[in-house]
Design an enzyme around this catalytic site. Structure first.
Site, PDB file in Angstrom:
ATOM      1  N   GLU A   1       0.812  -1.213   0.000  1.00 44.64           N
ATOM      2  CA  GLU A   1       0.000   0.000   0.000  1.00 44.64           C
ATOM      3  C   GLU A   1       0.846   1.264   0.000  1.00 44.64           C
ATOM      4  OE1 GLU A   1      -0.485  -2.631   1.945  1.00 44.64           O
ATOM      5  OE2 GLU A   1      -2.555  -3.278   1.696  1.00 44.64           O
TER       6      GLU A   1
ATOM      7  N   ASP B   1      -9.289  -0.231   7.190  1.00 47.60           N
ATOM      8  CA  ASP B   1      -8.510  -0.688   8.354  1.00 47.60           C
ATOM      9  C   ASP B   1      -7.023  -0.838   8.030  1.00 47.60           C
ATOM     10  OD1 ASP B   1     -11.075  -2.101  10.043  1.00 47.60           O
ATOM     11  OD2 ASP B   1     -11.226  -2.040   7.864  1.00 47.60           O
ATOM     12  N   PHE B   2      -6.689  -0.976   6.745  1.00 43.47           N
ATOM     13  CA  PHE B   2      -5.293  -1.180   6.358  1.00 43.47           C
ATOM     14  C   PHE B   2      -4.514   0.136   6.278  1.00 43.47           C
ATOM     15  CE2 PHE B   2      -6.809  -5.043   3.628  1.00 43.47           C
ATOM     16  CZ  PHE B   2      -7.240  -5.670   4.772  1.00 43.47           C
TER      17      PHE B   2
ATOM     18  N   HIS C   1     -11.254  -5.424  10.313  1.00 39.71           N
ATOM     19  CA  HIS C   1     -11.887  -5.338   8.994  1.00 39.71           C
ATOM     20  C   HIS C   1     -13.284  -4.738   9.066  1.00 39.71           C
ATOM     21  CE1 HIS C   1      -8.708  -8.273   8.207  1.00 39.71           C
ATOM     22  NE2 HIS C   1      -8.916  -8.155   6.917  1.00 39.71           N
TER      23      HIS C   1
END
Lengths: 326, 344
Positions: free
Chosen positions: B70, B95-96, B139
């Site tokens: 990411e 959430d990431f 998540h």
């Protein structure tokens, strides 16, 4: 290498050193008798790049203003070598309205879109945006390249490794440059990095990696030439690590009590080293040295004068540019 | 694939996911600079169907599957935007964001300001938000308040198909970085419990919803419910139910956290005198406090009763269904909060 090419490298290095000495002078001039980092004409942290001139001069000799450079928190040498507007860069460092960022950025956040230059105060995090610049160049069918610079300490960041992988995967026209000045602030490379050469890490991503020793500007020039030629030809990214030298502290005011190599540092200064080399080869003499130094001083002092004469930003405009106006 | 059809029947209905894709496709048609990148945005079509069909239509040069990196690919989107392209980059689950936040808040959101307005970053960062299907603490979050707290990025959250298209169109055309958060529960996915409003009428052709304009989705006189995303539908369901008991709710769908349409909130509270903020993000230091603060700062006399909040009570989202539904802003919690306000 042609004599004129050598002299151009030398001239760039002289300009950078002259600039950094002038910023050093201005930075400390009004911080006495008690050092106060936020006081004076040039407030804030100041990371100067004296000693690392060969990296910027050697790499940027192959670039035009159409190519991109993302530099680090120690950005002046690359900015100068890449042709960033010196007046507006200096005005930014002085926090003036005429600065590259109208006083919003400061010396770690210089943006000159005219030559696709940017830098960042966050370690290794200039690598990913360079991928995107390279992607844009590639998609437009140009032979333009993006050069991404970090220090050796930053080569342990995730962004470094993610970027090498993605650039190799997409065969992006990027040249990754690692400036190994032996010190991540106070931590020596031996205490931060499990390999003796970050160039070895390139193999993990299937791209060429080369380490240049001795802070040699001509060796940097040669390695960068190969990497940039490769990138322009669409053959993908490369990594160059240069074993360079942080001549001064991590930031101004850094007493460097941790530094175990200081005794030998003056003898490794690349500027007199290269000057002597060029004198020995007959490319340089007293008159030429004096000429380059005078030209550099004139250019630098003009930039500092421009900055000092420029107005400070109106506090009422502090909220301008949070968002682009439609 | 409806995308390839020249036109669809009038009054046609689309899922939120398809409406979102339609906006991206129309902008890709209109502007060669627009491209899509992210994890599983290609042949999979986005884990929550946010890019379905785009690869078939536009090819791998404009729809790029990325490695699970990411930091690298969101940073790449930033660099591409700086060079004049207009990327739409998907961070699969919001959430990431922790693995790439530096690129988001230190670069994407700051470059325009740091450059004194000389460099723009015209990109859209999309991510799925929200819980309700036992996907656990990593998540199921919304986190929109986190992005909205940090200056330099616009934050939009559509609640329905038409807004999903209109806000996406506006986001792509915006010269600023726009964070576009879509709730899985409103996407109209075939493999998830569907809110009935997650499939609805969507205008064909150009459809822009201005960023920063809230929508009064239900007029009412007794209580103003300010909310967004899936909670809009819960609030509307509660309002319909309470109407039979003589309680008339006005429901305001914010649609955008940044900019926040304070005027529409104030107008509504001025009319009802009672304010409930419903937020699927965490309670403390977030959207609900911000909305109430803006009302109180402007005119505390507008409130005939203390303002109230229904949000996730500062706890990681639990896995087990009874626990998760105990902390989500369910219709039952909203209904009780409205009744408490009216009785106050």
């Amino acid at each position: 290498m042609e004599a004129q090419g050598r002299l151009d490298l030398y001239r760039t290095m002289v300009l950078i050193r002259t600039y950094e000495e002038a910023i050093l002078r201005e930075y400390h001039a009004d911080k006495k008798p008690v050092f106060d980092i936020g006081a004076g004409l040039v407030p804030g942290e100041m990371h100067l790049s004296a000693g690392q001139e060969p990296v910027a001069a050697g790499v940027c000799a192959h670039l035009t203003g159409d190519d991109a450079v993302t530099a680090t928190h120690r950005p002046h040498h690359f900015a100068i070598a890449h042709g960033v507007d010196l007046d507006r860069m200096t005005a930014e460092i002085f926090g003036r309205t005429t600065g590259l960022g109208r006083g919003r950025g400061g010396h770690m956040h210089l943006f000159d879109p005219a030559v696709h230059f940017s830098c960042s105060g966050i370690i290794a995090e200039g690598y990913p945006p360079a991928l995107g610049q390279a992607l844009a160049f590639q998609r437009r069918g140009t032979d333009r390249v993006a050069v991404a610079v970090t220090g050796e300490g930053a080569a342990n960041q995730g962004a470094f490794h993610e970027s090498l992988n993605l650039a190799a995967l997409w065969q992006l026209p990027v040249v990754f440059v690692v400036e190994d000045n032996d010190w991540g602030i106070s931590v020596p490379r031996s205490a931060s990095t499990c390999v003796t050469s970050n160039a070895d890490r390139a193999a993990g991503y299937g791209i060429p990696g080369v380490r240049v020793e001795d802070n040699s500007v001509e060796a940097v020039h040669e390695a960068a030439g190969q990497a940039i030629t490769r990138a322009r030809a669409g053959e993908g990214p490369s990594l160059i690590e240069v074993h360079t030298l942080r001549l001064w502290g991590h930031f101004e005011g850094d007493a460097q009590g941790y530094r175990s190599d200081l005794d030998g540092v003056p003898g490794r200064d690349p500027l007199p080293t290269y000057e002597n080399q060029l004198r020995a080869s007959g490319d340089l003499d007293d008159a030429k040295v004096a000429g380059y130094q005078a030209a550099a001083s004139e250019r630098v002092e003009a930039a500092i004068a421009f900055a000092k004469e420029s107005p400070e930003p109106d506090p009422a405009t502090a909220l301008d540019f949070v968002f682009a106006r439609a | 694939m409806t995308l390839t059809e020249p036109s669809a029947p009038a009054g046609r209905k689309l899922s939120t996911a398809k409406a979102m894709v339609e906006a991206i496709a129309q902008e890709m048609d209109r502007d060669e600079r627009v491209f899509v990148l992210g994890e599983d945005v290609g042949s999979y079509g986005g884990i929550f169907s946010s890019t379905t069909g785009l690869l078939d239509r536009f090819g791998p040069r404009r729809v790029l599957d990325t490695p699970i990196s990411e930091t690298a690919f969101i940073g790449a989107a930033i660099g591409a935007a700086v060079e004049g392209l207009r990327p739409v980059v998907e961070l699969m689950f919001v959430d990431f964001f922790g693995v790439c936040m530096d690129q988001i808040y230190n670069h994407m959101a700051k470059i325009h300001y740091e450059s004194g307005g000389n460099v723009s970053v015209p990109m859209v960062l999309t991510a799925a938000v929200g819980g309700g299907y036992s996907d656990g603490a990593q998540h199921s979050q919304c986190l929109w308040g986190t992005f909205a707290h940090l200056p330099g990025m616009k934050v939009v959250v559509p609640s329905n198909p038409a807004d999903a298209k209109g806000l996406m169109t506006s986001a792509i055309r915006d010269d600023n970085p726009v964070v576009y958060l879509f709730h899985k529960g409103v996407m109209g996915l075939p493999w998830m419990a569907k809110n009935r409003r997650s499939i609805g009428p969507v205008p064909e052709g150009d459809h822009e919803v201005p960023i920063g304009k809230a929508n009064v989705v239900r007029q009412g006189s007794d209580v103003t419910v300010v909310t967004l995303s899936l909670s809009v539908h819960h609030a509307l369901d509660v309002a319909d139910e309470l109407a039979g008991q003589g309680v008339d709710c006005e429901v305001v769908d914010l649609r955008s956290l940044v900019p926040l349409d304070t005027d529409t909130i104030l107008d509504s509270v001025g009319k009802t005198g009672r304010l409930l903020v419903v937020d699927e993000d965490y309670l403390s230091f977030g959207l609900s406090g911000e909305v109430i603060a803006r009302v109180v700062e402007r005119d505390p006399a507008l409130l005939r009763a203390p303002a109230a909040r229904v949000a996730v009570p500062d706890v990681p989202i639990p896995y087990a269904r009874p626990l998760e539904y105990a902390v989500l802003p369910t219709p039952a919690r909203i209904r009780q909060a409205v009744l408490d306000l009216v009785g106050a």
